[in-house]
Design an enzyme around this catalytic site. Structure first.
Site, PDB file in Angstrom:
ATOM      1  N   SER A  63       0.791  -1.232   0.000  1.00 35.48           N
ATOM      2  CA  SER A  63       0.000   0.000   0.000  1.00 35.48           C
ATOM      3  C   SER A  63       0.823   1.281   0.000  1.00 35.48           C
ATOM      4  O   SER A  63       0.249   2.370  -0.068  1.00 35.48           O
ATOM      5  CB  SER A  63      -0.951   0.018   1.201  1.00 35.48           C
ATOM      6  OG  SER A  63      -2.090  -0.763   0.944  1.00 35.48           O
ATOM      7  N   LYS A  66       0.056   3.788  -2.669  1.00 38.03           N
ATOM      8  CA  LYS A  66      -0.926   4.871  -2.593  1.00 38.03           C
ATOM      9  C   LYS A  66      -0.285   6.251  -2.572  1.00 38.03           C
ATOM     10  O   LYS A  66      -0.948   7.244  -2.878  1.00 38.03           O
ATOM     11  CB  LYS A  66      -1.833   4.673  -1.374  1.00 38.03           C
ATOM     12  CG  LYS A  66      -2.732   3.441  -1.474  1.00 38.03           C
ATOM     13  CD  LYS A  66      -3.708   3.363  -0.300  1.00 38.03           C
ATOM     14  CE  LYS A  66      -4.653   2.174  -0.435  1.00 38.03           C
ATOM     15  NZ  LYS A  66      -4.019   0.886  -0.114  1.00 38.03           N
ATOM     16  N   SER A 127      -5.769   3.696   4.726  1.00 38.85           N
ATOM     17  CA  SER A 127      -5.294   2.900   3.581  1.00 38.85           C
ATOM     18  C   SER A 127      -6.442   2.162   2.906  1.00 38.85           C
ATOM     19  O   SER A 127      -6.307   1.005   2.486  1.00 38.85           O
ATOM     20  CB  SER A 127      -4.216   1.896   4.030  1.00 38.85           C
ATOM     21  OG  SER A 127      -3.473   1.442   2.935  1.00 38.85           O
ATOM     22  N   LYS A 254       3.447   6.476   4.952  1.00 39.39           N
ATOM     23  CA  LYS A 254       2.563   5.418   4.497  1.00 39.39           C
ATOM     24  C   LYS A 254       3.143   4.034   4.795  1.00 39.39           C
ATOM     25  O   LYS A 254       4.304   3.757   4.531  1.00 39.39           O
ATOM     26  CB  LYS A 254       2.321   5.547   2.984  1.00 39.39           C
ATOM     27  CG  LYS A 254       1.219   4.653   2.464  1.00 39.39           C
ATOM     28  CD  LYS A 254      -0.148   5.156   2.902  1.00 39.39           C
ATOM     29  CE  LYS A 254      -1.234   4.115   2.701  1.00 39.39           C
ATOM     30  NZ  LYS A 254      -1.137   2.973   3.658  1.00 39.39           N
TER      31      LYS A 254
END
Length: 431
Positions: A63, A66, A127, A254
């Site tokens: 993720s 992203k 997320s 992140k």
């Protein structure tokens, strides 16, 4: 015999004094054992590399993908293609994904309209894969078109070995019907630690407002509606979370987790006069906090080992490179000034005396410039390093370079000026 021993003692003492006075290289940084398949630490502003381990090998990034997708969303907002108040509803594929509670997501119903702002917050903080896919549709119209935009963005940043198959970082097998045509059924996005640092650097420098959201520990999604969901940030290094560190003011960026990627984290913190970006891919160990444990270890080492130092100041002279001779000019030389203020990170043991300047003159200006010389003309390029430490940057950038330019215009001297100057030089050489 006594004279021999006295002489030997004097010699040893002299050598000791010489050794103590002899110049030594500044301590090289950073040396820390980060338990991960790959890791890197860089200065967020310049991209100066402060630590690296297997940092060029593409690996699954989960993720953390992203960050690329969110960059494109923020770009669309800034370009006026989207507004925070715009709304969009999920298609059947995204609705199906939203119902899969094994994946990170928020409740999305086909009959409801969701604002770009709340989908953005869900993607950053929680997320949320379904929210990110819905944002991709809002920006590009479809998942394949958005992936193409992601590829183009990365190539524009000089990243050529990335493998991007979807907008979220999930394994393709999780996407069921919304898989990008032509991508393998079990493929995942892959990038190197260095390339992830490039993404983070662009995100922070181009859209620093991302930190306003990444630093939020918890938020309620669509409070007061049937979709209400508490979103706890997966960044456990934020204040109040289980991996928070009092000495590390982490405010982003992140996380990423899949079976293939393992535990990954791109972190950032500002301390000691600079902002640091760290990337940890597939952290080792068994602790549920392992990605944050390794990030903390890396951040502490870097903050302890490096400090900022101003190497050049815009419009100011640089020692050893203050002037350039001018041939046939009204003045015999022109003052040189740095075109930019250059700040570099150097080992903490270094001082301004440990800065090393490498000057490369512009073509035809190795020893002197031919008049006329215009104000602002480039005389050459100056590169700054520290004694014993060559400074390197992401993507072969040159954050430690500046131009040296002419501080004023020097006109070509007239005939009589050159004549009398030549006569003066002739008689001066005689005596």
């Amino acid at each position: 015999m006594k004279k021999f021993w006295r002489g030997l003692i004097v010699l040893v003492a002299s050598l000791s004094v010489w050794a103590a006075a002899a110049p030594t290289s500044v301590a090289a940084a950073t040396n820390v054992d980060v338990n991960a398949k790959a890791a890197v630490a860089v200065d967020a502003k310049s991209g100066q590399i402060l630590y690296q381990k297997n940092a060029d090998q593409p690996l699954p990034i989960a993720s953390m993908t992203k960050m690329i997708s969110l960059y494109l969303v923020l770009q669309a907002i800034h370009d006026g293609k989207l507004k925070w108040t715009d709304t969009i509803s999920p298609d059947n594929a995204i609705y199906t994904l939203a119902k899969d509670t094994s994946l990170s997501g928020v409740p999305l119903e086909p009959e409801n309209k969701y604002t770009i702002k709340e989908l953005y917050q869900a993607s950053v903080i929680y997320s949320a894969n379904d929210a990110m896919m819905l944002l991709a549709n809002a920006v590009a119209g479809s998942q394949p078109k958005f992936v193409t935009q992601m590829d183009d963005l990365l190539k524009g940043w000089g990243i050529s070995d990335a493998k991007i198959v979807n907008v979220t970082g999930l394994n393709n097998s999780e996407l069921k019907t919304d898989r990008v045509p032509g991508t393998p059924a079990n493929a995942e996005n892959e990038m190197s630690a260095k390339d992830m640092a490039i993404v983070a650097k662009h995100l922070l420098n181009d859209y620093p407002e991302i930190l306003d959201t990444t630093k939020i520990s918890s938020m309620m999604f669509r409070r007061g509606t049937s979709d209400q969901t508490k979103m706890d940030n997966y960044d456990w290094m934020l204040p109040g979370r289980v991996s928070a560190q009092k000495d590390l003011p982490v405010d982003g960026l992140k996380t990423g987790t899949t079976d293939l990627a393992g535990n990954c984290f791109t972190g950032t913190a500002k301390k000691n006069g600079y902002r640091l970006i760290t990337v940890v891919l597939n952290a080792g160990g068994t602790a549920v906090t392992r990605r944050f444990d390794q990030t903390a270890k890396l951040m502490r080492a870097v903050f302890a080992d490096w400090k900022p130092l101003t190497a050049t100041t815009k419009n100011q002279a640089v020692a050893g490179h203050q002037a350039l001779k001018v041939d046939k000019g009204k003045q015999s030389s022109v003052a040189l000034r740095a075109a930019d203020t250059v700040s570099v990170l150097v080992p903490t043991s270094a001082t301004t005396k440990d800065l090393r300047y490498t000057y490369v003159p512009a073509k035809g200006m190795a020893k002197q410039a031919a008049a006329p010389v215009k104000k602002g003309a480039t005389a050459g390029a100056l590169t700054v390093d520290a004694k014993g430490e060559k400074l390197t940057y992401l993507g072969n950038a040159a954050g430690n370079q500046t131009k040296l330019t002419a501080a004023k215009t020097v006109e070509k001297a007239g005939f009589f000026t050159l004549l009398f100057r030549g006569i003066g030089e002739f008689f001066g050489n005689l005596f």
